[in-house]
Design an enzyme around this catalytic site. Structure first.
Site, PDB file in Angstrom:
ATOM      1  N   ASP A  64       0.824  -1.223   0.000  1.00 48.42           N
ATOM      2  CA  ASP A  64       0.000   0.000   0.000  1.00 48.42           C
ATOM      3  C   ASP A  64       0.854   1.268   0.000  1.00 48.42           C
ATOM      4  O   ASP A  64       0.318   2.371  -0.028  1.00 48.42           O
ATOM      5  CB  ASP A  64      -1.004   0.000   1.171  1.00 48.42           C
ATOM      6  CG  ASP A  64      -0.356  -0.137   2.537  1.00 48.42           C
ATOM      7  OD1 ASP A  64       0.687  -0.797   2.647  1.00 48.42           O
ATOM      8  OD2 ASP A  64      -0.907   0.431   3.514  1.00 48.42           O
ATOM      9  N   ASP A 210       4.444   3.925   8.143  1.00 47.30           N
ATOM     10  CA  ASP A 210       3.601   3.387   9.203  1.00 47.30           C
ATOM     11  C   ASP A 210       4.461   3.160  10.450  1.00 47.30           C
ATOM     12  O   ASP A 210       5.627   2.813  10.334  1.00 47.30           O
ATOM     13  CB  ASP A 210       3.017   2.042   8.781  1.00 47.30           C
ATOM     14  CG  ASP A 210       2.164   2.126   7.511  1.00 47.30           C
ATOM     15  OD1 ASP A 210       1.917   3.227   7.022  1.00 47.30           O
ATOM     16  OD2 ASP A 210       1.793   1.067   6.984  1.00 47.30           O
TER      17      ASP A 210
END
Ligand code: ZN
Ligand code: ZN
Length: 301
Positions: A64, A210
């Site tokens: 992603d 992240d």
């Protein structure tokens, strides 16, 4: 400083949301940060000229955040891009991309440079006369970096009224802009500060996605103008953070508060939630200047 959010949701692309990618425009230069699937379509929707992207920063090798990269590289080639392209990302990114280029025999006509990262310490990875980019080591399931973009101080600005009054010839302006005093023919010295203004204030942007909640990043991002920090989960799902390597909105806001940043942008929402306003509601309880990223939004600071 302008941040265009091309995508800011976690995991899979959907008809209504896109995975992570954003364009930072600072000092008239554009930097692409992460490149989830569909990034080139999003760039077109935002009417961002492909030729203005010469540096791409990839945080980590989860799909992603980089599955759009090979498509973009290939499109750049079909468009006969003349400029070099520099890609900054974790070690291994070069192998992944080159294998696809090799087996599909789609070698680029432009120069493609990879700058592979593997340090666990913050390092300076890009710099020109206007900006410096540092890594922000993050804690996730795979090797991950955030990126800190710091504008360099510009030149001093001429105070035209004061300079005219002192009969300073324009040929000395460059010297003054660089901060030097001016020695006149009669030996007197004109002090720089009496005929110039300070440079315009500089800006800084930190991208952190992240990551789990990690206070070790605070000294690196202290006082930045804008912090983008992932907030995958709401507080009700906090137990999912450690196993998945993510943060909640409140954790992102706590980092923003402790680092004394000016503004916080939340993103990387799990697609399990239908109402992202709840992220702001929770973050607001800790940090007052919080904004919600959403695909297609443009922030100006
Ligand atoms: Zn992700
Ligand atoms: Zn990830």
């Amino acid at each position: 400083m302008k941040v265009s959010i091309l995508g800011c949701y976690s995991a899979t692309p959907r008809t209504i949301t896109n995975p992570t990618s954003q364009v930072l425009e600072i000092n008239n230069q554009m930097y692409l940060i992460d490149c989830g699937e569909g990034t080139q379509v999003q760039l077109r929707k935002h009417k961002i000229k492909f030729s203005r992207i010469n540096q791409i920063f990839i945080s980590h090798l989860h799909g992603d955040h980089f599955f759009g990269l090979i498509g973009l590289i290939s499109t750049f080639s079909l468009l006969n891009r003349p400029n070099d392209l520099h890609i900054y990302g974790p070690k291994g990114i070069k192998d992944i991309i080159l294998l696809q280029i090799k087996l599909s025999k789609s070698y680029t006509k432009y120069n493609l440079f990879f700058h592979e990262l593997e340090s666990n310490e913050s390092e300076l990875i890009f710099e020109d006369d206007k900006i410096a980019v540092y890594t922000i080591p993050l804690k996730h399931r795979v090797y991950t970096n955030g990126f800190l973009f710091k504008e360099k101080p510009g030149l001093r600005r001429i105070n035209i009224d004061a300079a005219t009054e002192k009969n300073i010839d324009v040929c000395y302006f460059n010297k003054l802009k660089q901060g030097s005093d001016l020695k006149q023919e009669d030996g007197t010295v004109i002090e720089n500060e009496t005929v110039t203004f300070d440079p315009l204030p500089t800006q800084s942007y930190a991208f952190c996605s992240d990551t789990v909640y990690n206070e070790e990043i605070i000294p690196l991002i202290e006082n930045v103008d804008v912090l983008y920090h992932e907030s995958t989960f709401l507080e009700q799902d906090i137990e999912k953070c450690i196993p998945t390597g993510h943060s909640t909105a409140i954790q992102a806001a706590t980092i923003a508060k402790k680092a004394n940043v000016k503004n916080l942008i939340l993103g990387h929402y799990s697609t399990r939630y239908s109402d992202i306003d709840l992220f702001k509601k929770e973050a607001d309880t800790v940090f007052e200047s919080t904004f919600l990223a959403d695909d297609g939004l443009v922030f100006k600071f």
